[in-house]
Design a protein around this motif. Structure first.
Motif, PDB file in Angstrom:
ATOM      1  N   LYS A 156       0.771  -1.166  -0.041  1.00 12.99           N
ATOM      2  CA  LYS A 156       0.052  -0.010   0.056  1.00 12.99           C
ATOM      3  C   LYS A 156       0.890   1.209   0.013  1.00 12.99           C
ATOM      4  CE  LYS A 156      -4.118  -1.694   2.066  1.00 12.99           C
ATOM      5  NZ  LYS A 156      -5.091  -1.897   3.328  1.00 12.99           N
ATOM      6  N   GLY A 157       0.461   2.047  -0.726  1.00 12.42           N
ATOM      7  CA  GLY A 157       1.226   3.330  -1.168  1.00 12.42           C
ATOM      8  C   GLY A 157       2.335   3.395  -1.783  1.00 12.42           C
ATOM      9  N   ARG A 158       2.899   2.289  -2.319  1.00 18.54           N
ATOM     10  CA  ARG A 158       3.854   1.982  -3.259  1.00 18.54           C
ATOM     11  C   ARG A 158       3.540   1.596  -4.641  1.00 18.54           C
ATOM     12  NH1 ARG A 158       7.888  -1.576  -2.023  1.00 18.54           N
ATOM     13  NH2 ARG A 158       6.568  -3.139  -0.991  1.00 18.54           N
ATOM     14  N   PHE A 159       2.487   0.512  -4.600  1.00 17.76           N
ATOM     15  CA  PHE A 159       2.167  -0.138  -5.738  1.00 17.76           C
ATOM     16  C   PHE A 159       0.863   0.418  -6.265  1.00 17.76           C
ATOM     17  CE2 PHE A 159       4.582  -4.393  -5.425  1.00 17.76           C
ATOM     18  CZ  PHE A 159       5.553  -3.636  -5.011  1.00 17.76           C
ATOM     19  N   THR A 160       0.419   0.552  -7.662  1.00 19.64           N
ATOM     20  CA  THR A 160      -0.678   1.011  -8.161  1.00 19.64           C
ATOM     21  C   THR A 160      -1.282   0.006  -9.178  1.00 19.64           C
ATOM     22  OG1 THR A 160      -0.174   3.220  -7.597  1.00 19.64           O
ATOM     23  CG2 THR A 160      -1.885   2.694  -9.204  1.00 19.64           C
ATOM     24  N   ILE A 161      -2.382  -0.282  -9.138  1.00 20.88           N
ATOM     25  CA  ILE A 161      -2.958  -1.458 -10.083  1.00 20.88           C
ATOM     26  C   ILE A 161      -3.939  -0.685 -10.875  1.00 20.88           C
ATOM     27  CG2 ILE A 161      -4.617  -2.270  -8.733  1.00 20.88           C
ATOM     28  CD1 ILE A 161      -4.324  -4.829 -10.172  1.00 20.88           C
ATOM     29  N   SER A 162      -3.995  -0.711 -12.235  1.00 22.10           N
ATOM     30  CA  SER A 162      -4.702  -0.018 -13.291  1.00 22.10           C
ATOM     31  C   SER A 162      -5.190  -1.044 -14.327  1.00 22.10           C
ATOM     32  CB  SER A 162      -4.375   1.128 -13.669  1.00 22.10           C
ATOM     33  OG  SER A 162      -2.999   1.150 -14.357  1.00 22.10           O
ATOM     34  N   ARG A 163      -6.183  -0.500 -14.944  1.00 25.74           N
ATOM     35  CA  ARG A 163      -6.671  -1.463 -15.968  1.00 25.74           C
ATOM     36  C   ARG A 163      -7.054  -0.569 -17.528  1.00 25.74           C
ATOM     37  NH1 ARG A 163     -10.947  -5.108 -13.991  1.00 25.74           N
ATOM     38  NH2 ARG A 163     -11.408  -5.826 -16.137  1.00 25.74           N
ATOM     39  N   ASP A 164      -6.688  -1.195 -18.516  1.00 25.45           N
ATOM     40  CA  ASP A 164      -7.236  -0.414 -19.882  1.00 25.45           C
ATOM     41  C   ASP A 164      -7.960  -1.452 -20.682  1.00 25.45           C
ATOM     42  OD1 ASP A 164      -7.721   0.792 -22.343  1.00 25.45           O
ATOM     43  OD2 ASP A 164      -5.735   1.698 -22.239  1.00 25.45           O
ATOM     44  N   ASN A 165      -9.494  -1.515 -20.410  1.00 27.22           N
ATOM     45  CA  ASN A 165     -10.344  -2.211 -20.999  1.00 27.22           C
ATOM     46  C   ASN A 165     -10.054  -2.212 -22.445  1.00 27.22           C
ATOM     47  OD1 ASN A 165     -11.022  -3.258 -18.531  1.00 27.22           O
ATOM     48  ND2 ASN A 165     -13.029  -1.967 -18.501  1.00 27.22           N
ATOM     49  N   ALA A 166     -10.007  -1.171 -23.075  1.00 24.78           N
ATOM     50  CA  ALA A 166      -9.962  -0.843 -24.492  1.00 24.78           C
ATOM     51  C   ALA A 166      -8.684  -1.688 -25.263  1.00 24.78           C
ATOM     52  CB  ALA A 166      -9.543   0.499 -24.770  1.00 24.78           C
ATOM     53  N   LYS A 167      -7.707  -1.736 -24.451  1.00 30.81           N
ATOM     54  CA  LYS A 167      -6.367  -2.476 -24.682  1.00 30.81           C
ATOM     55  C   LYS A 167      -6.247  -3.772 -24.120  1.00 30.81           C
ATOM     56  CE  LYS A 167      -3.588   1.799 -25.182  1.00 30.81           C
ATOM     57  NZ  LYS A 167      -2.263   2.461 -24.875  1.00 30.81           N
ATOM     58  N   ASN A 168      -7.253  -4.281 -23.526  1.00 34.02           N
ATOM     59  CA  ASN A 168      -7.201  -5.616 -22.832  1.00 34.02           C
ATOM     60  C   ASN A 168      -6.042  -5.817 -21.913  1.00 34.02           C
ATOM     61  OD1 ASN A 168      -9.826  -6.196 -24.044  1.00 34.02           O
ATOM     62  ND2 ASN A 168      -8.709  -7.026 -25.729  1.00 34.02           N
ATOM     63  N   THR A 169      -5.922  -4.757 -21.392  1.00 33.02           N
ATOM     64  CA  THR A 169      -4.503  -4.922 -20.469  1.00 33.02           C
ATOM     65  C   THR A 169      -4.650  -4.256 -18.976  1.00 33.02           C
ATOM     66  OG1 THR A 169      -3.084  -4.416 -22.512  1.00 33.02           O
ATOM     67  CG2 THR A 169      -1.934  -3.945 -20.395  1.00 33.02           C
ATOM     68  N   VAL A 170      -3.892  -4.945 -18.033  1.00 30.81           N
ATOM     69  CA  VAL A 170      -3.971  -4.561 -16.568  1.00 30.81           C
ATOM     70  C   VAL A 170      -2.184  -4.286 -16.465  1.00 30.81           C
ATOM     71  CG1 VAL A 170      -3.600  -6.613 -15.670  1.00 30.81           C
ATOM     72  CG2 VAL A 170      -4.650  -4.800 -14.462  1.00 30.81           C
ATOM     73  N   TYR A 171      -2.086  -3.018 -15.584  1.00 32.32           N
ATOM     74  CA  TYR A 171      -0.585  -2.748 -15.297  1.00 32.32           C
ATOM     75  C   TYR A 171      -0.621  -2.782 -13.695  1.00 32.32           C
ATOM     76  CZ  TYR A 171      -1.443  -0.657 -19.676  1.00 32.32           C
ATOM     77  OH  TYR A 171      -1.645  -0.481 -20.940  1.00 32.32           O
ATOM     78  N   LEU A 172       0.563  -2.955 -13.421  1.00 33.83           N
ATOM     79  CA  LEU A 172       0.994  -2.649 -11.943  1.00 33.83           C
ATOM     80  C   LEU A 172       2.421  -1.949 -11.845  1.00 33.83           C
ATOM     81  CD1 LEU A 172       0.444  -3.859  -8.945  1.00 33.83           C
ATOM     82  CD2 LEU A 172       2.213  -5.290  -9.339  1.00 33.83           C
ATOM     83  N   GLN A 173       2.154  -0.664 -11.521  1.00 35.86           N
ATOM     84  CA  GLN A 173       3.219   0.191 -11.230  1.00 35.86           C
ATOM     85  C   GLN A 173       3.772  -0.019  -9.993  1.00 35.86           C
ATOM     86  OE1 GLN A 173       4.548   2.554 -13.372  1.00 35.86           O
ATOM     87  NE2 GLN A 173       5.968   2.742 -11.718  1.00 35.86           N
ATOM     88  N   MET A 174       4.865  -0.254  -9.854  1.00 40.94           N
ATOM     89  CA  MET A 174       5.733  -0.411  -8.496  1.00 40.94           C
ATOM     90  C   MET A 174       6.675   0.485  -8.110  1.00 40.94           C
ATOM     91  SD  MET A 174       6.018  -4.674  -8.827  1.00 40.94           S
ATOM     92  CE  MET A 174       7.188  -4.753 -10.065  1.00 40.94           C
TER      93      MET A 174
END
Length: 113
Positions: free
Chosen positions: A63-81
């Motif tokens: 928590k506070g370090r990682f961020t999850i996000s999704r782009d449904n148009a690109k069928n992709t999910v991300y994890l910013q660490m």
């Protein structure tokens, strides 16, 4: 059925950043998407998840370090660490769940000086 392919892992120094990507073979709209990790000798654990509505939850350790996000148009999910620590070293797996769960093959993240 959906196939998941992770990318973006690698070797990074403590305090550094990485962004993981998980590309799906089809639409991820209906799925809750998540990132798990498994360190040597340890059980696989949930790192972060995001529902199809965009609600997120995180393991206390990230928590506070990682961020999850999704782009449904690109069928992709991300994890910013960010602010990576040696204890973040693990194989990171992408997961898609809607009644059944699908897994990617994993990508290695190593945090070391």
């Amino acid at each position: 059925q959906v196939q998941l392919v992770e990318s973006g892992g690698g070797l990074v120094q403590p305090g550094g950043s990485l962004r993981l990507s998980c590309a799906a073979s089809g639409s991820i709209f209906i799925y809750t998407m998540a990132w798990y990790r498994q360190a040597p000798g340890k059980q696989r654990e949930l790192v972060a998840a995001i529902t199809r509505g965009g609600a997120t939850n995180y393991a206390d350790s990230v928590k506070g370090r990682f961020t999850i996000s999704r782009d449904n148009a690109k069928n992709t999910v991300y994890l910013q660490m960010n602010s990576l620590k040696p204890e973040d070293t693990a194989v990171y797996y992408c997961n898609a769940k809607f009644n059944v769960a699908y897994w990617g093959q994993g990508t290695q993240v190593t945090v070391s000086s």
